[in-house]
Design an enzyme around this catalytic site. Structure first.
Site, PDB file in Angstrom:
ATOM      1  CG  ASP A 286      -1.949   1.075   0.933  1.00  0.00           C
ATOM      2  OD1 ASP A 286      -2.668   1.396   0.530  1.00  0.00           O
ATOM      3  OD2 ASP A 286      -1.485   2.724   2.093  1.00  0.00           O
TER       4      ASP A 286
ATOM      5  CG  ASP B  46      21.144  -1.163  -6.669  1.00  0.00           C
ATOM      6  OD1 ASP B  46      22.464  -1.336  -5.875  1.00  0.00           O
ATOM      7  OD2 ASP B  46      20.620  -1.637  -6.895  1.00  0.00           O
TER       8      ASP B  46
END
Length: 640
Positions: free
Chosen positions: A216, A341
Site C-alpha cells: 500500500d 546501485d
C-alpha cells in the site's frame, strides 16, 4: 598529520555509541598537514563554508575518486567472507585512487568491526587532505541474508524483516527500530544505511519483497518516513550522531514481470502505466518529508511510462535524466545525494547474458548496464553523471569517469555539484571532526539487553494469526511436541518432550518458508534469489510435513513470508496458521501457545492460486482475483 591541543589523545575516546562528541573550540585536526587551521578544518564555520574551502583545494583526481563508492575488501574483493579488511588494498584505493566512501560486508564481533573501521579512517588521515571515509552497509538487523541485499550476524539486535514491522502498523515501533539500529551502526563506525526500500510489493513473485514495507503506497510512505527519522536522528534530515539513509530503489522496481529481478539480464525491464507508476512514486513521499540523505535509483528500464507527455528514455534509472533530474530533483525537490546501485557501468559479457552449467556467471561477470550496453564505460559514467548520479556504487577505481571528464563529456560544474553533496553529508555526520569510534562502546551498545528485548517483542507482535480454529491459543495440556524446522532445545526449555511421531504429540509445530524455485541457476543472482511459484505441492518436503502434522492432537503451521504464499491447500490441514516475517523459534512458540500475542495484519494480500498470480498486473498492488486473505487481515490484530 598534526593534531592540535592534544586532540590525538582524545580521538579514541571522544566517540560514543550515540555518535561523535564535539571537540573543544580550540581543538582541530590538521587534515592537510599545513600547520594552520583551514576553514574546512574549523568546526566553528558553517558547513557550506567548509565545503567551499575543501572543494577548492581538491584536485580533479580527488573529486573523481570521491564520486566512487567502493567495497572494502575482506575475504574477496567484494568484502565477503573475511575476518579483517585487506588494508593494503584499502590503502591503494584511498591513497592512490582517492576513494573515501565504501560499503562494508564484514561480519565479525562488534569490537573487531569497530577496530577495523578505525583502521580505515587512519588510512584516510594520511592522505593529502585527510578526507574521512563514509562507511555504509546493507541492512544488518534482520533474519534474512541475501548476497547483494542484506547481511546477518555480528551480534546486532535481531528484528523482524521490514515486512514484519509493516505488519504491526506501528510507525512508532519502526522509528524505535531505527533509533536502536543507528546507535549500533555508529558504535561500530558505520555512518550510512543503504536502506530503506520504499519499493511497492506489487508483484508477489519478486524476490525482493521481503525488504519492502508491503503493497500500500500510503502505508509504505508512512513506515519509510519513520524508518528514516529513526536512523537519521530527527524529522528534518540527518543529525551529527545519526546514520544517513539511502532510500531505494527510485522508482518502479517492484513492477517486474514474473517477479524476475533487475540484477539479472532477464529482469532488466519493468512494465507500468502512468497510473500505477504514480502509486510507486507516492511510496517515496515519506522519505522526502523526513529529509532523507540519499536516493538510490533502480536497475530496470521502465516501459509504458511518460513524464510531461514524453515517454521515458529506454535506459535504466541510473542513466535516465527524466527520472533523476526532472522528476526527483525538479518536481520532488530532492537536494541530497544520488548514489547509483552497484555495477551499473560494468559490461554484461557472455557469462552475464547467457550463462551455462559449464560457464556460470560469477562475481567478475556482474554487470547491469541496461539500455546503455552499446556505450563505452567512460560514456556510461558520463551519461550517469549528466542524468543526475553523484556517486557510483560498487566502483573501486574512478579511471573511467576521469577519462570521460578529460574527454569533455562531463562539465566541471556538474562534477563540483556532485562532490559538494558528498562532502556536505560527511560534514553533517561530523566525520571531519572525528570519524573514530571506541571499541569498548561498540561491545556495550551492539545487541545490548534492552535492544534485544525490544527486538524480541517486535518479533512476536509482527506475527499474523491467519487461522486459530476458533479456540484460544494456549499451552494448556501440552506435554509432548512434534517439531519440523524448530530447534528441539527450545521445546525442552519449556519442559516438553519431543516426539518422533506426530501421532504421539499433544502439539505439532511446523515452520516452513513460502515456496520458491530457482529458475535461473546459472546466473549469479538467479542462483540465490527466490523466484517462481508460490504454491505448496505434493512432494514438497514442507508440504509433506504439514500433512504429517495433522496426526497430532493439535497442529500449528507457521509460514515465513519473504514473498506472498498461496495457502489455499494449507489452511484446511492445520488448526492454527500463522504468518511470520523473521522470527526466532522462541517467538513463534510463544505466539502459537498464547504466551504472546501476534498482533500483525498482512502487509499485502495472499493470492488464492497461481492462476490468479499469473493473471494479475505486476505493477498494481494487490491485484489478484479473489485473494485468499486480503491485505490487512489478521485474527489476532487489535481491533479499532
Amino acid at each position: 598529520m598534526k593534531l592540535h591541543v592534544c586532540l590525538s589523545a582524545l580521538l579514541a575516546v571522544m566517540a560514543s555509541g550515540q555518535g561523535v562528541q564535539a571537540a573543544t573550540p580550540d581543538a582541530y585536526r590538521d587534515l592537510n598537514h599545513n600547520g594552520r587551521r583551514d576553514v574546512y578544518e574549523d568546526a566553528g564555520q558553517s558547513i557550506d563554508a567548509r565545503v567551499d574551502d575543501l572543494v577548492r583545494q581538491m584536485t580533479l583526481e580527488e573529486k573523481v575518486g570521491a564520486m566512487m563508492h567502493g567495497s572494502l575488501p575482506a575475504g574477496d574483493e567484494l568484502g565477503h567472507g573475511g575476518a579483517i579488511y585487506d588494508l593494503d588494498q584499502v590503502g591503494v584505493m584511498i591513497g592512490e585512487r582517492h576513494l573515501n566512501s565504501f560499503i562494508t560486508r564484514l561480519v565479525v564481533a562488534p569490537r573487531r568491526l569497530a577496530e577495523q573501521n578505525n583502521e580505515v579512517q587512519r588510512l584516510a588521515e594520511q592522505t593529502r587532505l585527510g578526507i574521512p571515509v563514509t562507511i555504509s552497509t546493507d541492512p544488518r538487523n534482520h533474519f534474512q541474508a541475501v548476497l547483494g541485499a542484506s547481511t546477518a550476524g555480528g551480534g546486532f539486535s535481531l528484528w523482524p524483516e521490514t515486512l514484519g514491522l509493516a505488519a504491526t502498523g506501528d510507525a512508532d515501533l519502526v522509528r524505535r527500530f531505527g533509533e536502536v539500529a543507528h546507535r549500533e551502526y555508529r558504535a561500530v563506525g558505520i555512518q550510512m544505511a543503504l536502506s530503506p526500500q520504499a519499493d511497492l510489493a506489487s508483484e508477489p513473485r519478486w524476490p525482493r519483497v521481503t525488504a519492502t514495507f508491503g503493497s500500500d503506497p500510503a502505508d509504505v510512505s508512512r513506515m519509510v518516513q519513520a524508518y528514516v527519522e529513526g536512523f537519521q536522528g530527527g524529522t528534518d534530515g540527518v543529525r551529527p550522531d545519526g546514520v544517513a539513509t539511502v532510500v531505494k530503489h527510485w522508482v518502479g522496481y517492484g513492477a517486474e514481470p514474473e517477479g524476475f529481478d533487475g540484477h539479472n539480464i532477464y529482469g532488466r525491464v519493468a512494465r507500468l502505466d502512468n497510473a500505477s507508476f504514480a502509486e510507486h512514486v507516492a511510496a517515496f513521499d515519506g522519505a522526502f518529508a523526513a529529509g532523507v540523505a540519499g536516493v538510490m535509483p533502480t536497475y530496470p528500464i521502465l516501459e509504458g511510462v511518460s513524464l510531461d507527455g514524453a515517454p521515458l528514455e529506454p535506459v535504466a534509472a541510473g542513466f535516465n535524466r527524466q527520472l533523476l533530474t526532472d522528476l526527483l530533483r525538479d518536481q520532488k525537490g530532492f537536494k541530497g545525494l544520488v548514489l547509483s546501485d552497484w555495477a551499473i557501468t560494468n559490461n554484461c559479457d557472455a557469462a552475464c547474458r547467457a550463462p551455462t552449467a559449464d560457464h556460470p556467471q560469477t562475481a567478475k561477470d556482474i554487470g547491469m548496464p541496461w539500455g546503455v550496453e552499446g556505450l563505452t564505460q567512460p560514456e556510461r559514467f558520463a551519461k550517469g553523471v549528466t542524468a543526475g548520479i553523484d556517486q557510483f556504487g560498487g566502483v573501486n577505481d574512478g579511471a573511467m569517469l576521469l577519462q570521460a571528464v578529460r574527454d569533455g563529456q562531463v562539465p566541471a560544474a556538474r562534477l563540483d555539484e556532485a562532490v559538494r553533496r558528498i562532502m556536505t553529508l560527511k560534514f553533517q555526520l561530523g566525520l571531519f571532526d572525528n570519524p573514530y569510534v571506541d571499541p569498548d562502546v561498540a561491545e556495550r551498545v551492539v545487541g545490548d539487553p534492552q535492544s534485544r528485548a525490544q527486538a524480541d517483542l517486535a518479533q512476536r507482535r509482527a506475527q499474523v494469526v491467519l487461522e486459530d480454529g476458533g479456540r484460544p491459543l494456549t499451552a494448556e495440556g501440552v506435554k509432548t511436541v512434534w517439531l519440523y524446522n524448530v530447534d528441539p532445545e527450545e521445546a525442552r526449555r519449556r519442559g516438553w518432550a519431543v516426539a518422533s511421531d506426530p501421532a504421539q504429540a499433544d502439539l505439532a509445530l511446523v515452520r516452513v518458508n513460502a515456496p520458491f524455485e530457482r529458475l535461473h541457476p546459472h546466473h549469479f543472482f538467479g542462483a540465490r534469489q527466490n523466484e517462481g511459484r508460490l504454491d505448496f505441492r505434493d512432494g514438497d518436503a514442507d508440504y509433506e510435513a504439514v500433512k504429517q502434522a495433522r496426526a497430532a492432537r493439535r497442529s500449528v503451521v507457521a509460514v515465513n513470508l519473504d514473498r506472498p504464499a498461496i495457502l489455499t491447500n494449507i489452511r484446511d490441514k492445520t488448526d492454527v496458521l500463522i504468518a511470520t516475517f523473521g522470527a526466532s523459534d522462541a517467538a513463534v512458540l510463544d505466539v502459537a501457545t498464547g504466551q504472546a500475542r501476534g498482533e500483525g495484519r498482512l502487509p499485502f494480500e495472499l493470492p488464492s492460486s497461481m492462476a490468479a498470480v499469473e493473471a494479475q498486473d505486476p505493477a498494481r498492488p494487490d491485484d489478484s482475483a479473489a485473494p485468499l486473505y486480503p491485505r490487512g487481515y489478521g485474527r489476532g490484530a487489535p481491533r479499532n
